[in-house]
Write an enzyme that holds these catalytic residues in place. Structure first.
Site, PDB file in Angstrom:
ATOM      1  N   MET A  48       2.042  30.660  27.484  1.00 29.40           N
ATOM      2  CA  MET A  48       3.420  30.998  27.098  1.00 29.40           C
ATOM      3  C   MET A  48       4.319  30.114  27.957  1.00 29.40           C
ATOM      4  O   MET A  48       4.984  30.551  28.902  1.00 29.40           O
ATOM      5  CB  MET A  48       3.672  32.489  27.330  1.00 29.40           C
ATOM      6  CG  MET A  48       3.030  33.348  26.258  1.00 29.40           C
ATOM      7  SD  MET A  48       2.857  35.066  26.737  1.00 29.40           S
ATOM      8  CE  MET A  48       1.325  34.968  27.628  1.00 29.40           C
TER       9      MET A  48
ATOM     10  N   ASP B   1      -2.479  40.047  19.537  1.00 29.24           N
ATOM     11  CA  ASP B   1      -2.160  40.205  20.952  1.00 29.24           C
ATOM     12  C   ASP B   1      -0.861  40.978  21.120  1.00 29.24           C
ATOM     13  O   ASP B   1       0.206  40.513  20.739  1.00 29.24           O
ATOM     14  CB  ASP B   1      -2.036  38.803  21.572  1.00 29.24           C
ATOM     15  CG  ASP B   1      -1.779  38.823  23.067  1.00 29.24           C
ATOM     16  OD1 ASP B   1      -1.812  39.913  23.665  1.00 29.24           O
ATOM     17  OD2 ASP B   1      -1.545  37.740  23.630  1.00 29.24           O
TER      18      ASP B   1
ATOM     19  N   ASP C 257      -3.220  35.135  30.423  1.00 30.64           N
ATOM     20  CA  ASP C 257      -1.829  34.925  30.001  1.00 30.64           C
ATOM     21  C   ASP C 257      -1.070  34.115  31.034  1.00 30.64           C
ATOM     22  O   ASP C 257      -0.839  34.587  32.143  1.00 30.64           O
ATOM     23  CB  ASP C 257      -1.138  36.277  29.828  1.00 30.64           C
ATOM     24  CG  ASP C 257      -1.629  37.011  28.598  1.00 30.64           C
ATOM     25  OD1 ASP C 257      -1.458  36.485  27.489  1.00 30.64           O
ATOM     26  OD2 ASP C 257      -2.203  38.106  28.762  1.00 30.64           O
TER      27      ASP C 257
ATOM     28  N   MET D  79       1.150  37.107  17.655  1.00 28.56           N
ATOM     29  CA  MET D  79       1.730  38.047  18.626  1.00 28.56           C
ATOM     30  C   MET D  79       2.162  39.286  17.860  1.00 28.56           C
ATOM     31  O   MET D  79       2.867  39.189  16.850  1.00 28.56           O
ATOM     32  CB  MET D  79       2.958  37.436  19.313  1.00 28.56           C
ATOM     33  CG  MET D  79       2.686  36.381  20.374  1.00 28.56           C
ATOM     34  SD  MET D  79       1.569  36.843  21.729  1.00 28.56           S
ATOM     35  CE  MET D  79       2.241  38.397  22.321  1.00 28.56           C
TER      36      MET D  79
ATOM     37  N   HIS E  44      -3.961  31.679  27.089  1.00 25.51           N
ATOM     38  CA  HIS E  44      -2.779  31.800  26.238  1.00 25.51           C
ATOM     39  C   HIS E  44      -1.578  31.259  27.015  1.00 25.51           C
ATOM     40  O   HIS E  44      -1.095  31.906  27.951  1.00 25.51           O
ATOM     41  CB  HIS E  44      -2.607  33.293  25.879  1.00 25.51           C
ATOM     42  CG  HIS E  44      -1.386  33.612  25.083  1.00 25.51           C
ATOM     43  ND1 HIS E  44      -0.925  34.912  24.923  1.00 25.51           N
ATOM     44  CD2 HIS E  44      -0.524  32.826  24.387  1.00 25.51           C
ATOM     45  CE1 HIS E  44       0.157  34.901  24.172  1.00 25.51           C
ATOM     46  NE2 HIS E  44       0.428  33.648  23.838  1.00 25.51           N
TER      47      HIS E  44
ATOM     48  N   HIS F  29      -8.969  37.077  28.288  1.00 22.77           N
ATOM     49  CA  HIS F  29      -7.667  36.554  27.872  1.00 22.77           C
ATOM     50  C   HIS F  29      -6.798  36.347  29.112  1.00 22.77           C
ATOM     51  O   HIS F  29      -6.526  37.285  29.868  1.00 22.77           O
ATOM     52  CB  HIS F  29      -7.023  37.561  26.905  1.00 22.77           C
ATOM     53  CG  HIS F  29      -5.782  37.067  26.246  1.00 22.77           C
ATOM     54  ND1 HIS F  29      -5.792  36.211  25.171  1.00 22.77           N
ATOM     55  CD2 HIS F  29      -4.477  37.323  26.506  1.00 22.77           C
ATOM     56  CE1 HIS F  29      -4.554  35.959  24.786  1.00 22.77           C
ATOM     57  NE2 HIS F  29      -3.733  36.622  25.591  1.00 22.77           N
TER      58      HIS F  29
ATOM     59  N   MET G  80       2.448  32.406  32.036  1.00 23.95           N
ATOM     60  CA  MET G  80       3.883  32.491  31.707  1.00 23.95           C
ATOM     61  C   MET G  80       4.682  31.622  32.662  1.00 23.95           C
ATOM     62  O   MET G  80       4.408  31.613  33.864  1.00 23.95           O
ATOM     63  CB  MET G  80       4.343  33.937  31.849  1.00 23.95           C
ATOM     64  CG  MET G  80       3.559  34.905  30.994  1.00 23.95           C
ATOM     65  SD  MET G  80       4.203  36.564  31.179  1.00 23.95           S
ATOM     66  CE  MET G  80       3.061  37.462  30.131  1.00 23.95           C
TER      67      MET G  80
ATOM     68  N   SER H  65      -7.098  41.391  28.258  1.00 18.17           N
ATOM     69  CA  SER H  65      -6.052  40.609  28.927  1.00 18.17           C
ATOM     70  C   SER H  65      -5.900  41.044  30.377  1.00 18.17           C
ATOM     71  O   SER H  65      -5.530  42.178  30.681  1.00 18.17           O
ATOM     72  CB  SER H  65      -4.710  40.782  28.210  1.00 18.17           C
ATOM     73  OG  SER H  65      -3.687  40.293  29.055  1.00 18.17           O
TER      74      SER H  65
HETATM   75  C1  DX5 Z   1       2.039  39.528  26.328  1.00 16.67           C
HETATM   76  C2  DX5 Z   1       0.669  38.937  26.527  1.00 16.67           C
HETATM   77  C3  DX5 Z   1      -0.414  39.883  26.241  1.00 16.67           C
HETATM   78  C4  DX5 Z   1      -0.424  41.145  27.066  1.00 16.67           C
HETATM   79  C5  DX5 Z   1      -0.951  42.227  26.173  1.00 16.67           C
HETATM   80  O1  DX5 Z   1       2.991  38.567  26.312  1.00 16.67           O
HETATM   81  O2  DX5 Z   1       0.479  37.803  25.713  1.00 16.67           O
HETATM   82  O3  DX5 Z   1      -1.699  39.265  26.262  1.00 16.67           O
HETATM   83  O4  DX5 Z   1      -1.192  41.073  28.236  1.00 16.67           O
HETATM   84  O5  DX5 Z   1      -0.853  43.420  26.854  1.00 16.67           O
HETATM   85  P1  DX5 Z   1      -0.940  44.829  26.097  1.00 16.67           P
HETATM   86  O6  DX5 Z   1      -2.290  44.870  25.456  1.00 16.67           O
HETATM   87  O7  DX5 Z   1      -0.783  45.802  27.211  1.00 16.67           O
HETATM   88  O8  DX5 Z   1       0.181  44.871  25.098  1.00 16.67           O
HETATM   89 ZN    ZN Z   2      -1.652  36.964  25.555  1.00 17.95          ZN
END
Ligand code: DX5
Ligand code: ZN
Length: 223
Positions: free
Chosen positions: A68, A175, A35, A137, A66, A33, A37, A8
């Site tokens: 969010m 994740d 992310d 998650m 991903h 990956h 947001m 990620s």
């Molecule tokens: C959190 C993300 C993850 C995050 C994981 O909301 O979806 O992908 O980057 O990070 P670590 O591996 O540090 O928990």
């Molecule tokens: Zn993620």
């Protein structure tokens, strides 16, 4: 079963993103990956299609996006154009999940469904065959570097049994809080796509990715 590492990028040094991606790609990671947001579904912001499009020119990894984001249907085409290969949406953020998964597949991409830790597996009952991947998650989404929630071991096991009982090949991605110390637990529980942010990018990303992949190859050989 194929075991896949999806580092990620959220935890990578934002000043040197392309370099960091190159390190994990060279080490043998298969996915990246990404992310996204929106500051609404989760209380944080990250990046969007322009950053992904720019990385797309520098990497041939599978882009595992991903979202969010509330009602991500509005942005699917933007992410497809930016270079996403897999788009995962949160069941909690989508009113019409069936329609959204169809829309992702109609664009020729793989579709994923993400569930927050507290969301029960029964939301998957009718749409499981429409998903190429289920993302469980294992922390509450929004931030990197949080601790793995222990009850998720059992949730992963329950989902793997469900998938097997229905004769499906759905990938289980986990994740949040996955490290070199606990990755074996989630593999044993039935996960096969491993996301790790701080576990990979804190320290030497190439060496960390190689260490994850070593554990995962051994698991593959045993399975
Ligand atoms: C959190 C993300 C993850 C995050 C994981 O909301 O979806 O992908 O980057 O990070 P670590 O591996 O540090 O928990
Ligand atoms: Zn993620």
């Amino acid at each position: 079963m194929q075991y896949i590492l999806s580092p990620s990028l959220l935890a990578a040094d934002t000043g040197r993103l392309a370099e960091e991606v190159e390190k994990v790609e060279k080490a043998g990671a298969q996915y990246l990956h990404l992310d996204v947001m929106d500051g609404h579904f989760v209380p944080n912001f990250s990046f969007g299609p322009p950053a992904i499009a720019s990385l797309r020119k520098r990497s041939s990894l599978v882009f595992d996006v991903h979202l969010m984001v509330e009602e991500p249907r509005r942005y699917l085409e933007d992410f497809a154009k930016a270079g996403a290969d897999i788009i995962t949406v949160h069941a909690e953020a989508v009113t019409h999940l069936d329609r959204t998964l169809y829309a992702i597949r109609e664009m020729g991409l793989k579709a994923g469904v993400a569930l927050n830790p507290a969301t029960p597996l029964c939301v998957l009952d009718w749409i499981l065959p429409l998903a190429d991947m289920v993302l469980l998650m294992t922390v509450n989404p929004g931030f990197g570097g949080q601790a793995y929630i222990p009850y998720c071991d059992e949730k992963i096991r329950a989902l793997r049994s469900l998938i097997q009982a229905r004769g499906l090949q759905t990938d289980i991605e986990v994740d949040g809080g996955i490290t070199l110390q606990n990755v074996q637990n989630v593999l044993d529980a039935g996960a096969n796509v491993i996301v790790s942010g701080s576990g990979v990018f804190r320290g030497d990303a190439g060496a960390n990715a190689a260490a994850f992949l070593d554990i995962m190859r051994k698991q593959e050989a045993r399975s």
